[in-house]
Scaffold this active site. Structure first.
Site, PDB file in Angstrom:
ATOM      1  N   CYS A 115       0.817  -1.228   0.000  1.00 22.71           N
ATOM      2  CA  CYS A 115       0.000   0.000   0.000  1.00 22.71           C
ATOM      3  C   CYS A 115       0.845   1.270   0.000  1.00 22.71           C
ATOM      4  CB  CYS A 115      -0.949   0.007   1.191  1.00 22.71           C
ATOM      5  SG  CYS A 115      -2.057  -1.399   1.200  1.00 22.71           S
ATOM      6  N   HIS A 257      -3.576   7.113   3.330  1.00 25.91           N
ATOM      7  CA  HIS A 257      -3.933   5.848   2.676  1.00 25.91           C
ATOM      8  C   HIS A 257      -5.326   5.434   3.143  1.00 25.91           C
ATOM      9  CE1 HIS A 257      -4.005   1.821   1.283  1.00 25.91           C
ATOM     10  NE2 HIS A 257      -3.776   1.266   2.452  1.00 25.91           N
ATOM     11  N   ASN A 287     -10.165  -0.320  -0.190  1.00 24.44           N
ATOM     12  CA  ASN A 287      -8.704  -0.206  -0.134  1.00 24.44           C
ATOM     13  C   ASN A 287      -8.124  -0.674  -1.475  1.00 24.44           C
ATOM     14  OD1 ASN A 287      -5.965  -0.438   0.319  1.00 24.44           O
ATOM     15  ND2 ASN A 287      -6.153  -1.593   2.231  1.00 24.44           N
TER      16      ASN A 287
HETATM   17  N1  COA Z   1     -18.825  -9.193   8.359  1.00 22.22           N
HETATM   18  C1  COA Z   1     -19.314  -9.496   9.564  1.00 22.22           C
HETATM   19  N2  COA Z   1     -18.515  -9.875  10.597  1.00 22.22           N
HETATM   20  C2  COA Z   1     -17.188  -9.909  10.364  1.00 22.22           C
HETATM   21  C3  COA Z   1     -16.631  -9.599   9.103  1.00 22.22           C
HETATM   22  C4  COA Z   1     -17.521  -9.225   8.092  1.00 22.22           C
HETATM   23  N3  COA Z   1     -17.104  -8.889   6.844  1.00 22.22           N
HETATM   24  N4  COA Z   1     -15.299  -9.724   9.183  1.00 22.22           N
HETATM   25  C5  COA Z   1     -15.000 -10.109  10.438  1.00 22.22           C
HETATM   26  N5  COA Z   1     -16.147 -10.222  11.146  1.00 22.22           N
HETATM   27  C6  COA Z   1     -16.312 -10.617  12.551  1.00 22.22           C
HETATM   28  C7  COA Z   1     -15.149 -11.455  13.051  1.00 22.22           C
HETATM   29  O1  COA Z   1     -15.331 -12.808  12.720  1.00 22.22           O
HETATM   30  C8  COA Z   1     -15.237 -11.206  14.544  1.00 22.22           C
HETATM   31  O2  COA Z   1     -16.246 -12.033  15.069  1.00 22.22           O
HETATM   32  P1  COA Z   1     -16.069 -12.739  16.505  1.00 22.22           P
HETATM   33  O3  COA Z   1     -15.938 -11.621  17.496  1.00 22.22           O
HETATM   34  O4  COA Z   1     -17.315 -13.523  16.646  1.00 22.22           O
HETATM   35  O5  COA Z   1     -14.819 -13.551  16.392  1.00 22.22           O
HETATM   36  C9  COA Z   1     -15.712  -9.763  14.651  1.00 22.22           C
HETATM   37  O6  COA Z   1     -16.288  -9.453  13.358  1.00 22.22           O
HETATM   38  C10 COA Z   1     -14.618  -8.767  14.970  1.00 22.22           C
HETATM   39  O7  COA Z   1     -13.520  -9.045  14.113  1.00 22.22           O
HETATM   40  P2  COA Z   1     -12.212  -8.206  14.189  1.00 22.22           P
HETATM   41  O8  COA Z   1     -11.236  -8.710  13.177  1.00 22.22           O
HETATM   42  O9  COA Z   1     -11.750  -8.051  15.602  1.00 22.22           O
HETATM   43  O10 COA Z   1     -12.780  -6.785  13.700  1.00 22.22           O
HETATM   44  P3  COA Z   1     -12.077  -5.397  13.633  1.00 22.22           P
HETATM   45  O11 COA Z   1     -12.874  -4.411  14.376  1.00 22.22           O
HETATM   46  O12 COA Z   1     -10.605  -5.460  13.936  1.00 22.22           O
HETATM   47  O13 COA Z   1     -12.218  -5.043  12.083  1.00 22.22           O
HETATM   48  C11 COA Z   1     -10.862  -5.049  10.094  1.00 22.22           C
HETATM   49  C12 COA Z   1     -11.597  -5.897  11.125  1.00 22.22           C
HETATM   50  C13 COA Z   1     -10.164  -5.980   9.128  1.00 22.22           C
HETATM   51  C14 COA Z   1     -11.888  -4.195   9.376  1.00 22.22           C
HETATM   52  C15 COA Z   1      -9.851  -4.129  10.814  1.00 22.22           C
HETATM   53  O14 COA Z   1      -9.107  -4.858  11.742  1.00 22.22           O
HETATM   54  C16 COA Z   1      -8.892  -3.470   9.851  1.00 22.22           C
HETATM   55  O15 COA Z   1      -9.287  -2.638   9.072  1.00 22.22           O
HETATM   56  N6  COA Z   1      -7.602  -3.816   9.903  1.00 22.22           N
HETATM   57  C17 COA Z   1      -6.585  -3.259   9.068  1.00 22.22           C
HETATM   58  C18 COA Z   1      -6.932  -3.263   7.607  1.00 22.22           C
HETATM   59  C19 COA Z   1      -5.781  -3.628   6.766  1.00 22.22           C
HETATM   60  O16 COA Z   1      -5.045  -4.477   7.107  1.00 22.22           O
HETATM   61  N7  COA Z   1      -5.589  -2.981   5.670  1.00 22.22           N
HETATM   62  C20 COA Z   1      -4.541  -3.317   4.786  1.00 22.22           C
HETATM   63  C21 COA Z   1      -3.227  -2.758   5.192  1.00 22.22           C
HETATM   64  S1  COA Z   1      -3.132  -1.053   5.130  1.00 22.22           S
END
Ligand code: COA
Length: 330
Positions: A115, A257, A287
């Site tokens: 990214c 970003h 993204n």
């Molecule tokens: N729809 C519904 N539920 C979802 C889901 C979706 N698309 N994706 C994950 N979940 C669920 C998970 O299974 C989890 O359930 P559980 O509590 O029963 O285990 C719950 O939602 C929370 O998941 P978690 O991963 O802790 O959520 P989060 O708040 O961290 O959000 C991201 C997840 C990926 C959106 C967030 O962590 C993020 O944006 N991370 C960085 C993004 C990234 O890497 N970008 C690229 C690099 S720059």
């Protein structure tokens, strides 16, 4: 005499097909409400598989950037192509783009910094211009992330989109739109396993007749990446401001970003940028990795959110991890 590099043209392009959160509800166990509140994404552009590759998207963004600069492909001396989803593993997407632009003989190469790819390429373009003041460098950043997304994995497939952004970089001859005032980069190779596509390279080579499994697609430890992204983006933003003797009040618009609106909000809060000075278009694009920043810049220009005289701060973060920050003076 030191040479000030300038960007003299911006462009962007995204495929016509739009996939909404409601469309994804039919594919995986998710909801528009979850995606919107957890990421800020409402829709993403996706290629029709087999119809468009990264260089096809880059061609459209590059044509727009060249037209914006008042230049033609024949004026180019270099192509730097930022991508983690090239047309083919070999040769480079830069060579496909060169062919599609109808030119030959340029220095053309790909650069993978995930990214952060646009800022890594912009830094390389600055070096090219410093080596040769007549250099006209096309920086194209383009991704077909839909080709490396596991469409059965709800935790990743909702996050990404396809698209391309481009910029033309030259020495300052008075025709530039934005001076690159400063640009710094960083990385940490200790954390490669938090965000990666494990298979298909020399670490886990392809096997003849082997099956494609989840190892061939983007894998992500979301919460850990989130924490590192906010921490490193805050640190490099403050370092760049300090290095240039600037306060956050001296910045007219912050273009981060576009990975997650909650990352953007947390970063802006920590750095002290008010929400009205933060450009966000993740709701429409998702993204798009390396393409995210140049799409945002070109989009902001089209919306007149960037005006002559404005000082813009860009900060990125991606797999590797890689990160970077840049100040543009329009
Ligand atoms: N729809 C519904 N539920 C979802 C889901 C979706 N698309 N994706 C994950 N979940 C669920 C998970 O299974 C989890 O359930 P559980 O509590 O029963 O285990 C719950 O939602 C929370 O998941 P978690 O991963 O802790 O959520 P989060 O708040 O961290 O959000 C991201 C997840 C990926 C959106 C967030 O962590 C993020 O944006 N991370 C960085 C993004 C990234 O890497 N970008 C690229 C690099 S720059």
């Amino acid at each position: 005499m030191s040479i000030t590099p300038v960007i003299c043209g911006f462009g962007h392009y995204a495929p016509e097909k739009i996939v909404s959160n409601q469309d994804l509800e039919k594919l995986v166990d998710t909801s528009d409400e979850w995606i919107t509140t957890r990421t800020g994404i409402k829709q993403r552009h996706i290629v029709v598989p087999g119809e468009q590759s990264s260089s096809d998207l880059a061609l459209e963004a590059s044509k727009m950037a060249l037209a914006d600069a008042g230049l033609s492909p024949k004026d180019l001396t270099h192509i730097l192509f930022a991508t983690l989803t090239p047309d083919t593993y070999c040769p480079s997407a830069a060579c496909y783009l060169e062919q599609k632009l109808g030119v030959r003989g340029l220095m053309a190469m790909d650069l993978n910094a995930a990214c952060s790819g646009f800022l890594y390429s912009l830094q390389t373009a600055r070096a090219m211009v410093a080596l040769d003041p007549d250099a006209v460098v096309l920086v194209a950043a383009s991704e077909v992330l839909s080709s490396r997304v596991n469409w059965t994995d709800r935790s990743t497939c909702v996050l990404f989109g396809d698209g391309s952004g481009a910029a033309v970089v030259t020495a300052d001859t008075g025709a530039g739109k934005a001076q690159v005032l400063d640009l710094i980069l960083g990385s940490d190779g200790n954390l490669t396993d938090l965000l990666l596509i494990p298979a298909g390279g020399s670490r886990f080579p392809l096997e003849l007749g082997g099956t494609v499994d989840k190892e061939s697609y983007i894998q992500l430890n979301g919460p850990d990446v989130f924490k590192h992204a906010v921490r490193e983006m805050e640190a490099i933003t403050n370092t760049l401001l300090e290095k240039n003797g600037l306060a956050v009040e001296d910045i007219d618009l912050f273009v981060p970003h576009q990975a997650n609106v909650r990352i953007i909000d947390a970063l802006a809060k920590r750095v002290g940028v008010p929400p009205e000075k933060v450009f966000v278009n993740i709701d429409r694009y998702g993204n798009t990795s390396a393409a995210s920043v140049p799409i945002a810049l070109s989009d902001a220009l089209q919306q007149n959110a960037i005006q002559p005289g404005m000082r813009i701060l860009i900060t990125t973060f991606g797999a590797g991890f890689t990160w970077g920050s840049c100040i543009l003076q329009f």
